[in-house]
Enzyme design. Sequence first.
Site: not given
Length: 804
Positions: A20, A88, A502, A703
Site C-alpha cells: 500500500c 474582502c 433502489d 446502496d
Amino acid sequence: MSEKILESQFQITGMTCAACATRIEKGLKKMEGVQDANVNLALEKATVKYNPAVTGPADIQKKVRDLGYDVLTKKTELILTGMTCAACAARIEKGLDKMEGVINATVNLALEKAAVEYNPSIVSPKDMIQRVEKLGYGASVKNEDNDKEAVDHRLKEIKTQEGKFIFSLILSIPLLWAMAGHFTFTSSLYVPEAFMNPWVQMALATPVQFYIGKQFYIGAYKALRNKSANMDVLVALGTSAAYFYSVYLAIESIGNNTHSIDLYFETSAILITLIILGKLFEAKAKGRSSEAIKKLMGLQAKTATVLRNGVEKVIPLEEVVVGDIMLVKPGEKVPVDGEILEGRSAIDESMITGESVPVDKTVGDTVIGATINKNGFIKIKATKVGKDTALSQIIKVVEEAQGSKAPIQRLADSISGIFVPIVVGIAIITFFVWYLWAAPGDFPEALEKLIAVLVIACPCALGLATPTSIMAGSGRAAEYGILFKGGEHLEMTHRIDTVVLDKTGTITNGAPVLTDVRTEMDEKDFLMLVGSAEKQSEHPLAQAIVEGIKERKMALKNAEEFEAIPGYGIKAMVDGKEVLVGTRRLMNKYNVEINHVLDQMEGLEKQGKTAMLAAINGSFAGIVAVADTIKETSAEAVNRLKEMGLEVIMITGDNEQTARAIAKQAGIEHVIAEVLPEGKAEEVKKLQQKGKKVAMVGDGINDAPALATADIGMAIGTGTDVAMEAADITLIRGDLNSIADAIFMSKITIRNIKQNLFWAFAYNTLGIPVAAIGFLAPWLAGAAMAFSSVSVVLNALRLQRVKL
C-alpha cells in the site's frame, strides 16, 4: 530564479501493508509538480515535496483518495469580522488557501464565516486566525458560545449602524438643503443663510466624513497595506476627493462672496449616509436569510423532566446525558432522541419528517428530539443528546450547506478580486478625459465624474449574489425535509437527467406484509392454524404473516411442537393438528398434492408476491402470499419525475420477475434486476459513460457505493446512517416526491443565482459608463450602489416563500 519547493506531511489512513505504501509513493511521484514523495507505513505518513505553482495539498489529497486510501484532515469554521465587500472575502479566502497545510478554504460574505479543511499536522486554527488578523480582519473559531456572540454581534452591529445613519442623516439634511438652493428650478426655495456658509458646511460634513466614515478609512488602510483593494478604498477615495476639494475651495473663498462658490461637502456626506443606509438594509436582510437555522434551533425543547435516584427533576436540555430516563407528558416536546420504555402515544414528527399524520409509538420504538407527544404519557431513555441528536445533525448539515460555495460563484469571486483596481483606473481615466477634453480645465466637473465612477462600482452585489441564494434555497429545502450537504450539490442537482431508484425501502416500504389469503376451508380457522404455527419463526416472511393476522384482530395459540426446515418452511403441531407452511419442495417432501393450485401460485408470483403453501394433516389447505408493497406515493412521484423529462430506472438485487412486477406498479419501464450490492455502483458508472447525469436514490448500506459514485446521491432519511453519510442529499421524509422537490428547488435556486449575477454584472457594466459619461451625480451613484446590494439580497429571500 530557482523554483520554490514546499514540503508537507499528510496523515494517510487505509494502508494495510508495505505494498500500500509503495503504491501511494509511486502514485504521488508520478504527479506533475511533485519532486519527491516518501510514505512511512509505521507512522502512516506521507512526506511530499512539491512545486506550489504546479500542484497543491488539495491535488495531493485527491490523488491519495483516487488510489483507494484517505488523508486525515480536519474541518473548522471561523467567525469573521471586518469584511465589507466581495473583495474582502476573496482576499481572506486567498490568504487562507495559500497557507501550507490548508486543503481548502471557503469564505461566505453573507454569513461572515470561513469553512476551512486543513491538515492538522501542519497548520492549526490558531495559525489561521493569525493569518486573517494579519490581513486586517478579525477571526475566532466557531463554537456554541461565540456563535451566539456572533448573532448578538450582528444585532449590535445593526443597532450601531442605525445610530450612525440617524446621526449622519441629521448632519446631512442641512447640506442637502443648501445644495437644493443652487438649482435654477429650486431658486425660490428658502435656504437659511447659515447653511450657505462654507464653514458651517465644513462643520456639518467633518463628523460625517471622519467619525461616521472612519470605518471606510480603516478598511481601506488595511486593504492597501496588504497590497489589495476593496469597496472601502472606493468609498474613501471618492468621499475624500469631494471633501478635501471643498475644504480647498472654502479656504480659497476667504475674503470673497462665499455664496457664489459651489462646494461638494454635501456630496461626501450624503454618499456616506446612503452607503450606511445600504449597509443597514443589507445587514437586516442577511439576518433574515438565515431564518431556516433559527427555526430549526427554535424547535428544540428548553428543559427535560428526568428521573434521577427515583426523583423527578426538571433540568435544562444541555444537562441531559445518555441513559437518562425522561418523562414526557401529552402535549410536551420530546427533549432528545431516545427509546420508549413505558407507555404508548401518537408522536407528531412533522417538524422533522414533514409527515403531517402522527405516528403511533410504543415500548421499544425510537423517538426523535423536538417532536411532539400528542396524547399519551411515555417514559423514554435518552440514546442521543447534544450534537448527536437527529435535529442537531440536520442543523449541522444545513449550516454546512449554507456556508459552502457553489462552483457558479467562482466566476464572481475571480472578477471581484481584480475589480477595484480596474475601477480606480477607469475613474482616473474618466477624470482626465473630462478635464482635458470633455470640459477642458473644469476641475470640479471632472472630479464629480471621478467620484461617481468610484462610488457606482462597488462589488458588494457580486459577492452577495450566490451565498444569499444558497442560504435561502438550502434553508427552505430543509424546512421540507430535503438536506443538501453543500452548495456544489445544490448546483449539480438541476443538471440531473437520469434517476436510479433502489427498490427495497425506496420504492417499496421495505417490509413485507400479508397481501393474499386463499383457502379451501374456513378462513378464520385456516389463519389461526397458520399464524399459530408461524408465530415461533423468526423469518421476516413468517413475521409478516403473523402481523397480518393480528391486524385482523384474531387470537393465536401456542404450538405444541415447532420445527424450522431451512430452505423448505416450517412444521408445527397446533391444537393436535399437523401444520405445514412453506415452498413447493416442502409439500413434495410430505407428499401433499398441490398440482391443482400451481397456476394460482404462479399468478401471485408474477405480481411480485412471495406465495407460501399450507397443508393441514397432510392435505392441502390454502395459500398465503406476502409482498413488499410499494409506498402510496411512489407511482405519483415517478410520474412527476417523468413529466420533468427525467429517465427513471429501478435497480434491485431481486429476481427479474418480482422486480418487473414492482416496477409496473410504480410506472417504471426500465429495470436492472439481479444486481449484487457492489454491482450497483458499476451500473451507475455505465450510465455515466453514456453521458448521463445520474442521481442514485437508496436507503441501505448496500446502496452506499452507488450513492457515492453517482453525480448526486440521495439517501432516504428513514434508511441507514451509512447511506446518508455517502449521499449528497438526504430526503428525511422517505417519500419519493422529495426527489422531484429537490430537483425543483435546485432549479429555482440556480435560476435565482443567475438572476442575481446578471443584475450585479449588468449594474456595474451599465453603471460605470453612465457615471463616466456624466449622467449620474455622485449622490445618485451612492444611492444606486446601496440599492444594488439590497436588491440582490431581497431577490434571494424570495426563495424562502417557495411552496413545494
